[in-house]
Motif scaffolding. Structure first.
Motif, PDB file in Angstrom:
ATOM      1  N   GLU A  37       0.823  -1.209   0.000  1.00 34.43           N
ATOM      2  CA  GLU A  37       0.000   0.000   0.000  1.00 34.43           C
ATOM      3  C   GLU A  37       0.859   1.261   0.000  1.00 34.43           C
ATOM      4  N   ILE A  38       1.949   1.249   0.755  1.00 31.42           N
ATOM      5  CA  ILE A  38       2.823   2.427   0.792  1.00 31.42           C
ATOM      6  C   ILE A  38       3.544   2.597  -0.546  1.00 31.42           C
ATOM      7  N   ALA A  39       3.959   1.485  -1.135  1.00 29.24           N
ATOM      8  CA  ALA A  39       4.639   1.559  -2.430  1.00 29.24           C
ATOM      9  C   ALA A  39       3.720   2.094  -3.517  1.00 29.24           C
ATOM     10  N   ASP A  79      10.073  17.801  11.544  1.00 32.27           N
ATOM     11  CA  ASP A  79       9.823  16.663  12.443  1.00 32.27           C
ATOM     12  C   ASP A  79       8.418  16.105  12.252  1.00 32.27           C
ATOM     13  N   THR A  80       8.039  15.913  11.010  1.00 25.82           N
ATOM     14  CA  THR A  80       6.730  15.347  10.682  1.00 25.82           C
ATOM     15  C   THR A  80       6.901  14.191   9.705  1.00 25.82           C
ATOM     16  N   CYS A  81       5.940  13.274   9.724  1.00 28.48           N
ATOM     17  CA  CYS A  81       5.942  12.160   8.791  1.00 28.48           C
ATOM     18  C   CYS A  81       5.447  12.647   7.424  1.00 28.48           C
ATOM     19  N   ARG A  82       6.205  12.372   6.384  1.00 29.40           N
ATOM     20  CA  ARG A  82       5.809  12.839   5.055  1.00 29.40           C
ATOM     21  C   ARG A  82       4.542  12.140   4.570  1.00 29.40           C
ATOM     22  N   MET A  83       4.377  10.867   4.937  1.00 27.70           N
ATOM     23  CA  MET A  83       3.150  10.174   4.549  1.00 27.70           C
ATOM     24  C   MET A  83       1.933  10.803   5.215  1.00 27.70           C
ATOM     25  N   HIS A  84       2.077  11.109   6.491  1.00 29.33           N
ATOM     26  CA  HIS A  84       0.972  11.734   7.219  1.00 29.33           C
ATOM     27  C   HIS A  84       0.639  13.098   6.627  1.00 29.33           C
ATOM     28  N   SER A  85       1.660  13.894   6.361  1.00 24.64           N
ATOM     29  CA  SER A  85       1.436  15.241   5.824  1.00 24.64           C
ATOM     30  C   SER A  85       0.796  15.205   4.441  1.00 24.64           C
ATOM     31  N   LYS A  92      -0.512   5.719   7.103  1.00 19.79           N
ATOM     32  CA  LYS A  92       0.664   5.205   7.792  1.00 19.79           C
ATOM     33  C   LYS A  92       0.488   3.741   8.190  1.00 19.79           C
ATOM     34  N   ALA A  93       1.595   3.101   8.516  1.00 24.16           N
ATOM     35  CA  ALA A  93       1.559   1.725   8.999  1.00 24.16           C
ATOM     36  C   ALA A  93       0.835   1.676  10.342  1.00 24.16           C
ATOM     37  N   LEU A  94       0.264   0.523  10.665  1.00 23.80           N
ATOM     38  CA  LEU A  94      -0.517   0.380  11.888  1.00 23.80           C
ATOM     39  C   LEU A  94       0.309   0.704  13.132  1.00 23.80           C
ATOM     40  N   THR A  95       1.565   0.285  13.157  1.00 21.03           N
ATOM     41  CA  THR A  95       2.414   0.565  14.313  1.00 21.03           C
ATOM     42  C   THR A  95       2.558   2.066  14.528  1.00 21.03           C
ATOM     43  N   CYS A  96       2.731   2.810  13.445  1.00 16.50           N
ATOM     44  CA  CYS A  96       2.869   4.260  13.552  1.00 16.50           C
ATOM     45  C   CYS A  96       1.552   4.911  13.968  1.00 16.50           C
TER      46      CYS A  96
END
Length: 433
Positions: A37-39, A79-85, A92-96
């Motif tokens: 999914e991320i790819a 200091d932010t996640c690029r996927m989230h932004s 994001k992955a479930l762990t994140c």
């Protein structure tokens, strides 16, 4: 899962402070489906998007990290996640998505939720109560799919009513004695755990009698804690405690190199700590790189007060962060069973009582590294985050031998340990670490 079967810590608050530490501190495990999914995310020509973001360790997929330890998707400038932004929280992955929540199965068909104190945002205790984030929590529970519950062995023959009487009694006792010195509250907690265990299952299952005797039980425990033994610890006990502290301060950088050579180096490092040498900075980048022998963890205790640096009220405010670690774990029962290496009720309570001397020692090390001989609020904050990180989550601490160490420091020896560490402001710094 029905909402009524979910217990969320009532008083914890959390808001992300964009410190980026969670994107630097952990090796984050992914599912194979998440990799696909991320790819497949469409970045629309956005520059520098990492195409090779998977690092396999012992066959398991983790987010790749840069040389500085940061996740390849971390925007280090903000200091932010690029996927989230770019794509939002659900990308994001479930762990994140789950961090900093800790979601654990308790009684069968039930789960509890608290916010991890190794997150600086949780330690600040600002923002909304986490229970207001229940819709997100319920989605996480659905995605995680927690199953099972406490086994008969983990409950040690106790009924749910007995478990709740004991844990609620401990919480009320801590709240009602906020005016007491911190070491007295901590020692009272430890002594109460041991006294409950000695009362035996037969007595504790008689909940009517148990509820009746709890006030006098806790009164006697407090009186005993106020008369701690004056004798400290010998060299062997001190070395065991330093070893225990070092194991609690280990971080997961080691999983990248699980080789025999790395395990040998780890063994040699732990041996140095046992002797009072080395630096905890070796165990993780968040720890100060400071000689342990100069930290002088153990102090002498004299009957005469030598300094008056802080009042009991000031110490209470300084140590509030620690009690915000302990109380939610009692409330959510996240100290035994699945939350603590599948250990039984009293073993988990005993391990939880050890958190105070461990946090105290970590705080003293942090203060010494900053040139201070007195523990300050920022040192306690560091100690809470450092110790909470491993409570129930350390591969090494799940080894059965550590349960023997926790038992070793239970009972009267717990008070002697606190004496040896030095109970501010009643201590002199005239002994080495």
């Amino acid at each position: 899962m029905a909402k009524g079967n979910v217990t969320i810590a009532a008083d914890q608050r959390y808001t992300c402070i964009l410190c980026g530490k969670c994107c630097r501190r952990f090796h984050v495990l992914m599912k194979e489906r998440e990799i696909e999914e991320i790819a497949a995310l469409d970045w629309g020509g956005e520059p520098d998007v990492p195409a090779d973001f998977v690092h396999r360790i012992r066959g398991l997929p983790y987010f790749r990290r840069n040389d500085d330890g940061a996740c390849v998707f971390l925007d280090c400038e903000h200091d932010t996640c690029r996927m989230h932004s770019r794509f939002g929280f659900d990308a994001k992955a479930l762990t994140c998505r789950g961090y900093p929540y800790c979601i654990v199965s308790t009684f069968w068909g039930e789960v509890s939720v608290l916010a991890r104190m190794d997150c600086p945002g949780v330690r600040r205790n600002q923002g909304d109560l986490i229970r207001k984030d229940k819709p997100t929590i319920m989605r996480l529970i659905h995605d995680l799919g927690p199953r099972g519950g406490f086994s008969a062995e983990q409950l040690e023959g106790l009924s749910r009513e007995s478990i709740e009487l004991i844990t609620n009694g401990l919480r009320d006792f801590i709240h009602q004695n906020e005016e007491q010195p911190q070491h007295v509250r901590a020692c009272s907690f430890s002594l109460a755990v041991e006294r409950f265990r000695l009362l035996g299952t037969g007595f504790l299952k008689d909940t009517a009698t148990l509820a009746e005797v709890l006030p006098s039980f806790f009164q006697r425990v407090m009186q005993e804690a106020e008369t701690l033994p004056w004798r400290g610890l010998g060299p062997f006990a001190r070395s065991v405690f330093r070893h225990l502290l070092a194991v609690h301060l280990r971080r997961d950088e080691e999983i990248v190199d699980p080789t025999v050579g790395r395990r040998l180096r780890r063994t040699l490092e732990l041996a140095r700590y046992t002797c009072g040498n080395g630096s905890f900075g070796v165990l993780g980048a968040e720890h100060p790189d400071f000689p342990l022998r100069k930290a002088r963890l153990f102090r002498s205790y004299t009957e005469k007060r030598t300094t008056t640096t802080t009042t009991v009220a000031e110490q209470g405010e300084m140590w509030d962060c620690f009690w915000r670690l302990l109380l939610p774990r009692l409330e959510t029962l996240q100290f035994f069973g699945a939350a603590y290496y599948d250990q039984p009720f009293f073993t988990g309570l005993r391990a939880l009582s050890m958190a105070y001397p461990l946090v105290f020692a970590a705080a003293r090390y942090h203060a010494a590294a900053d040139g201070s001989d007195r523990i300050r609020a920022e040192d306690v904050d560091y100690g809470v985050g450092a110790i909470d990180h491993c409570l129930g989550r350390s591969p090494l601490l799940q080894v059965r031998a550590w349960r023997s160490v926790e038992e070793y420091f239970a009972g009267p020896r717990f008070g002697r340990l606190l004496r040896a560490l030095g109970l501010e402001p009643y201590c002199n710094a005239d002994e080495g670490s």
